[in-house]
Design an enzyme around this catalytic site. Sequence first.
Site, PDB file in Angstrom:
ATOM      1  N   GLY A   1       4.408 -58.252  31.110  1.00  0.00           N
ATOM      2  CA  GLY A   1       4.609 -56.872  31.535  1.00  0.00           C
ATOM      3  C   GLY A   1       3.556 -55.883  31.071  1.00  0.00           C
TER       4      GLY A   1
ATOM      5  N   GLY B   1       0.993 -62.019  32.858  1.00  0.00           N
ATOM      6  CA  GLY B   1       0.544 -62.418  34.197  1.00  0.00           C
ATOM      7  C   GLY B   1      -0.480 -61.407  34.662  1.00  0.00           C
ATOM      8  N   ARG B   2       0.043 -60.230  35.037  1.00  0.00           N
ATOM      9  CA  ARG B   2      -0.808 -59.144  35.533  1.00  0.00           C
ATOM     10  C   ARG B   2      -1.977 -58.839  34.601  1.00  0.00           C
ATOM     11  NH1 ARG B   2       1.524 -55.369  38.790  1.00  0.00           N
ATOM     12  NH2 ARG B   2       3.544 -55.903  37.914  1.00  0.00           N
TER      13      ARG B   2
ATOM     14  N   ARG C   1       2.160 -54.860  47.704  1.00  0.00           N
ATOM     15  CA  ARG C   1       2.515 -53.922  46.641  1.00  0.00           C
ATOM     16  C   ARG C   1       2.578 -52.450  47.091  1.00  0.00           C
ATOM     17  NH1 ARG C   1       0.078 -53.010  42.498  1.00  0.00           N
ATOM     18  NH2 ARG C   1       1.826 -52.996  41.066  1.00  0.00           N
TER      19      ARG C   1
ATOM     20  N   TYR D   1       6.287 -51.306  46.402  1.00  0.00           N
ATOM     21  CA  TYR D   1       6.496 -50.543  45.163  1.00  0.00           C
ATOM     22  C   TYR D   1       5.883 -49.147  45.193  1.00  0.00           C
ATOM     23  CZ  TYR D   1       6.889 -55.398  43.403  1.00  0.00           C
ATOM     24  OH  TYR D   1       7.217 -56.704  43.209  1.00  0.00           O
TER      25      TYR D   1
ATOM     26  N   CYS E   1       2.835 -55.191  62.647  1.00  0.00           N
ATOM     27  CA  CYS E   1       3.680 -54.287  63.423  1.00  0.00           C
ATOM     28  C   CYS E   1       4.807 -53.701  62.582  1.00  0.00           C
ATOM     29  CB  CYS E   1       4.237 -55.020  64.632  1.00  0.00           C
ATOM     30  SG  CYS E   1       2.932 -55.744  65.609  1.00  0.00           S
TER      31      CYS E   1
ATOM     32  N   TYR F   1      -0.015 -60.571  41.940  1.00  0.00           N
ATOM     33  CA  TYR F   1       1.004 -60.226  42.931  1.00  0.00           C
ATOM     34  C   TYR F   1       0.375 -59.827  44.263  1.00  0.00           C
ATOM     35  CZ  TYR F   1       3.535 -60.415  38.581  1.00  0.00           C
ATOM     36  OH  TYR F   1       4.034 -60.841  37.380  1.00  0.00           O
TER      37      TYR F   1
HETATM   38  C1  LIG Z   1       7.062 -61.814  35.922  1.00  0.00           C
HETATM   39  C2  LIG Z   1       7.319 -62.284  34.562  1.00  0.00           C
HETATM   40  C3  LIG Z   1       6.322 -62.220  33.594  1.00  0.00           C
HETATM   41  C4  LIG Z   1       4.948 -61.662  33.852  1.00  0.00           C
HETATM   42  O1  LIG Z   1       4.914 -60.301  34.062  1.00  0.00           O
HETATM   43  P1  LIG Z   1       3.490 -59.569  34.130  1.00  0.00           P
HETATM   44  O2  LIG Z   1       3.780 -58.162  34.347  1.00  0.00           O
HETATM   45  O3  LIG Z   1       2.738 -60.172  35.257  1.00  0.00           O
HETATM   46  O4  LIG Z   1       2.838 -59.808  32.821  1.00  0.00           O
HETATM   47  C5  LIG Z   1       6.607 -62.713  32.348  1.00  0.00           C
HETATM   48  N1  LIG Z   1       7.810 -63.241  32.054  1.00  0.00           N
HETATM   49  C6  LIG Z   1       8.805 -63.315  32.957  1.00  0.00           C
HETATM   50  C7  LIG Z   1      10.092 -63.922  32.582  1.00  0.00           C
HETATM   51  C8  LIG Z   1       8.597 -62.842  34.239  1.00  0.00           C
HETATM   52  O5  LIG Z   1       9.575 -62.908  35.145  1.00  0.00           O
END
Ligand SMILES: *Cc1c(COP(=O)(O)O)cnc(C)c1O
Length: 445
Positions: free
Chosen positions: A239, A275-276, A312, A316, A365, A394
Site C-alpha cells: 500500500g 506492489g505499486r 484506473r 478510481y 464504447c 494495476y
Molecule cells: C493488493 C495487495 C497488496 C499490494 O498493494 P500495493 O498498494 O500494490 O502495494 C499487498 N497485500 C495485499 C494483501 C494486497 O491485497
Amino acid sequence: MDHFHYLNGQLYCENVPIQELAKQYGTPLFVYSQATLLHHLRSLKKAFEEAKPIICYSIKANGNLSICRLLGEHGAGFDVTSGGELYRALKAGPKGAPIVFAGVGKTAAEIRMALDAGVLLFDVESEEELWTIGRIAQELGRRAPVALRVNPDLPPKTHVKTDTSVKGVKFGLDIETVVEVARAALGHPGLELMGIHMHLGSPILKTEPYRQGAEKAIRLIEQFRQQGHNIRYLNMGGGFGIHYRRDEAPPADAYAQAILPAIRATGCQLILEPGRFLVGNAGILVSTVLYRKSTGGKHYLIQDAAMNDLIRPTLYGSIHRLWPVRLPPGVPDRPPLDMNINPDQGNPFLDFEGSLRQDVVGPVCESGDFLAKDRPLPRMEPGDLLAIFSAGAYGMSMASNYNSRPRAAEVLVTDATHRLIRRRETYDDLIACEECCLLPAGRSQ
Ligand SMILES: *Cc1c(COP(=O)(O)O)cnc(C)c1O
C-alpha cells in the site's frame, strides 16, 4: 529515480527512445524500466535494512513473468491472492522463494495447491476460512502455517474502493474478536498460528495509519503469545504510495519509521508486500493519437489506448500524468514528474502557449472510457505518440478484452536494450477459449 526522461524533445526509457519501441512493437504498448524496478526494490530494502524484511512482491500489481522473475532474482518473494497468482509465482520465482497467500475467498483447491507449494504463510481472512485450512492441512497430514489478517479499524485513508482497514469491509478478522479466534486455534493439529497480517489499503500517502496499525499489532502479538502461540511474523502488507501527480508520496524511510518500532518491540520477522511501490512508476503506457474533435465546448484527443488497457482513471478517478513522446517545438525538456498536469494543482508549466485543455479518450464504447479530463496538453497530430506515466501497477494486470480489443504488448528495457515480455494479443487469442456452436432446439422453445 525513475528512468524515464526527455532528451532533445524525445522521451526515453533508460537509453532507448520510446519512439523506437512504438515503431517496433506498435501501440498501445506498456514499457517498463528494469533499472527503475530494481532501484525501487533497493530503496525499500535500504529503508527497512535494520529489520532485514522479507519483501513479498504483490503479484496482482503486475503479474508479468519476466517482472516477477527479475524481482525474484533480486531477492523478492511473492504475495499472491489467487491460485493463478500462485501459479505465476511458482513459474517465475526462484526455488524456495517465500510466498504469502492472502484473499478472502481461497477455495479448497487453492488451499491444497498452496500447501503443496509450501507457502510461508496463509494470511487468513475469516474464521470459517481458518477452520477450512486447518481441516485440509490435517487431511494431508500437515500443519498449515497461518497469520491472522486483522482489520485494525482505522479511519478512512484512501479511495473507498481500495481501503481495506475501515470497519465493515470484507477483509480480515475484526480486531475485537480476533483474540478469541486465536484462542480457539490453539492446539489445532492442522494449524500453526505464526503471525499477524495487516494490509491497510492502497495507495496510502500517509505513514500515520501504518504507525497506528503497527501499534495495535504489538498488543495483539502480546496477547497471542500469552495464549501460547509462537508468533514469529509481522506482515504489514503493502500500500505504500507513489508519485502519480508530482511528489505526494512519503519516502520509504518514513514508512519504515512508522513500522520499525513494532519490530523492535516484538522481535518479529517483518514481511512487506509492496506492489505499486515497486512497479507503478517503472512503467508507462504508450499510445498513438488517432483523431481530434471538438464538441459541446470540449476538445477530445482520441488515441488508441483505452479503459481496457488502463482502467484506473475511470474506476478510481485516478490522475495519470501524460505528455507527448516527442515534444512540440518550443516546449522544453523537463523531468516527467514536473509535468503535474493536474489542473487542480496549479502548476506553472500547465498553461504554456499553445496548450489546449483536452479530454484524452480511447475507442471503447463507454463515456467512462477516458485517461484524462480537461488536461492542458500541446496540440497533437494524428500519428503522434502519447506517454501515460505511472502505468506499471494495476495497468496490464487489470486490462481486459472489452470491446474485443486484443490486450497490449509489454516491453522490458534495460539500458540500451529491450525485450518483448508479452506479445500483443491477436484476434485468434480473443476467441481461443470459445466454441462457435449451435445447440439443437430445446423443448422450451
Ligand atoms: C493488493 C495487495 C497488496 C499490494 O498493494 P500495493 O498498494 O500494490 O502495494 C499487498 N497485500 C495485499 C494483501 C494486497 O491485497
